[in-house]
Design an enzyme around this catalytic site. Structure first.
Site, PDB file in Angstrom:
ATOM      1  N   ASP A   1      -4.286   0.657  -0.618  1.00 55.27           N
ATOM      2  CA  ASP A   1      -3.209   1.354   0.387  1.00 55.27           C
ATOM      3  C   ASP A   1      -3.086   0.543   1.573  1.00 55.27           C
ATOM      4  O   ASP A   1      -3.605  -0.228   1.888  1.00 55.27           O
ATOM      5  CB  ASP A   1      -3.577   2.837   0.765  1.00 55.27           C
ATOM      6  CG  ASP A   1      -4.822   2.855   1.190  1.00 55.27           C
ATOM      7  OD1 ASP A   1      -5.812   2.131   0.878  1.00 55.27           O
ATOM      8  OD2 ASP A   1      -5.338   3.700   2.024  1.00 55.27           O
TER       9      ASP A   1
ATOM     10  N   GLU B   1      -8.004   4.600   0.822  1.00 51.87           N
ATOM     11  CA  GLU B   1      -9.130   4.135   1.456  1.00 51.87           C
ATOM     12  C   GLU B   1      -9.022   4.266   3.075  1.00 51.87           C
ATOM     13  O   GLU B   1      -9.988   4.782   3.891  1.00 51.87           O
ATOM     14  CB  GLU B   1      -9.396   2.626   1.360  1.00 51.87           C
ATOM     15  CG  GLU B   1     -10.960   2.118   1.912  1.00 51.87           C
ATOM     16  CD  GLU B   1     -10.549   1.773   3.592  1.00 51.87           C
ATOM     17  OE1 GLU B   1     -11.612   1.841   4.520  1.00 51.87           O
ATOM     18  OE2 GLU B   1      -9.513   1.535   4.109  1.00 51.87           O
TER      19      GLU B   1
END
Length: 428
Positions: A89, A156
């Site tokens: 991400d 994350e």
């Protein structure tokens, strides 16, 4: 191959015998960097990863685990099961690197707010290195035995992705083999080509919370008829800064950061409420408890001092555990890293206040794990800033100008993953 692959012994010779098309992976990195996606919205990123992994024709691939998480499994005879992990991400940051492949992406976050998006933490490099390492380890199948798992984790940055994958049945419903050892890495604002790790705690734990303060709103010209939530919040923010500096032992790693402060919508209206967003970092459980208790005490006292009759609301938004490297694993890993990276490997770097959720993948099964950092800052720039005593001027992770130099960062990241995996696999 770079200097790390010359005359480095068995593992170095193996890597030299299984080169990958670096131009291909540099182009893939630029694609990832130019097309970032926010946490929990990584659909196209995950699709690209799955497409690249499937081209190797070696992995059994499972997608959509805990959102957009995906896993590839390569069974290659008897031996240990090793998991290598990368996060996928990006962050809501407007890029200011000036790179020709800079992100110009905007997208609606999970709350529907349009945000600029940037890979400001190096996850684009993480993905690329893991895909290249996967190819290299496929080429070396005749040299090792065991089961290789490559895991690409979403969210994350929100601290939720690893837990979401586990909770979605990563190891049971999706039948991914439980690994014997889990390995992960993170590119950092360190000299490119360098690698560092340590036994024990390498990264702090992190907690985030939103605090809502309630006042009494009114006309901006009549503050005496209100309880000004903006002023209340300002007092809270200032007072919070004394917790770490006056209540925590200076030798104990701890941080309190006010990351957001919102009150009101226009200039001439005193808002009914204000919201403070806090980020907390700690290493010791006792320190974490003290920080949270002190925050509550300060907030409640400032609300009372302001005359608020409504209790503040505390809402925890994320929790990332402390990252602790297994001592036995680090003995094995350090030996291999020293052999391969020579003087560019530091086996006792300082623990950092940066946090990760990587260890959730291991702790959920009671398995050992190890994590390391590697550098992404151009060597010439690093050396110059070091000589000038200006290392703090170098753009760090989570800033709009953070962009790892592609090489030797990529080569080092690929080598590190392969060296680590081969250190734990059975040799053929």
């Amino acid at each position: 191959m770079d200097k790390h692959s010359e005359a480095t012994g068995t593992i170095g010779d193996l890597l030299a015998a299984a080169p990958v098309d670096m131009a291909k992976y540099e182009a893939l990195y630029k694609h990832f960097h130019k097309h970032p996606e926010l946490s929990n919205l990584e659909a196209q990123t995950a699709k690209t990863v799955a497409d690249q992994l499937s081209q190797l024709q070696a992995f059994s691939i499972t997608t959509n685990i805990g959102g957009h998480g995906l896993v590839g499994v390569l069974e290659n005879g008897p031996g240990k099961t090793i998991l290598l992990r990368a996060d996928i991400d990006a962050l809501p940051i407007l890029e200011a690197t000036g790179l020709p492949y800079a992100s110009t992406i905007t997208m609606a976050d999970v709350e529907g707010v349009i945000r600029p998006v940037m890979h400001a933490c190096g996850h684009d490099m993480h993905m690329t290195c893991l895909l290249a390492a996967a190819e290299m380890l496929v080429k070396l199948k005749q040299q090792w035995s065991g089961t290789l798992i490559v895991l690409f984790q979403p969210a994350e940055e929100r601290g939720t992705g690893a837990k979401a994958m586990v909770d979605d049945g990563l190891y049971d419903r999706h039948k991914i083999p439980v690994p014997d050892f889990l390995l992960g890495q993170h590119v950092m604002a360190m000299r490119a080509g360098s690698v560092g790790s340590k036994s024990g705690t390498i990264m702090a734990g992190a907690d985030s919370m939103k605090i809502t303060l309630s006042g009494v709103g009114g006309h901006g010209s009549q503050p005496h008829r209100t309880i000004d939530s903006a002023v209340m919040a300002a007092h809270v923010v200032v007072r919070l800064q004394s917790i770490v500096s006056r209540e925590i032992n200076p030798s104990d790693i701890s941080v309190i950061t006010v990351g957001s402060l919102q009150a009101g919508q226009t200039e001439n209206v005193i808002a009914d409420s204000a919201e403070i967003g806090l980020d907390i970092r700690s290493v010791r459980p006792e320190t974490r408890e003290k920080l949270i208790a002190s925050i509550r005490r300060v907030v409640e006292a400032e609300c009372a001092a302001s005359g608020s009759t409504v209790a503040p609301v505390f809402r925890m938004t994320r929790h990332l555990p402390v990252t602790v490297n297994d001592e036995s694993m680090m003995e094995t890993l350090s030996t291999s890293f020293k052999e391969h990276f020579k003087g560019d490997f530091d086996a006792n770097i300082s623990a950092t206040t940066i946090a990760e959720d990587f260890s959730v993948l291991a702790s959920s099964q009671g398995k050992p794990s190890a994590f390391w950092h590697w550098g992404g800052i151009d060597e010439g720039l690093w050396d110059q800033r070091l000589e000038e005593g200006r290392l703090d001027d170098i753009p760090a992770n989570h800033t709009a100008r953070f962009a790892p130099v592609i090489q030797p960062t990529m080569r080092t990241g690929i080598d590190a993953l392969c060296v680590a995996a081969l250190a734990f696999f059975k040799k053929v």
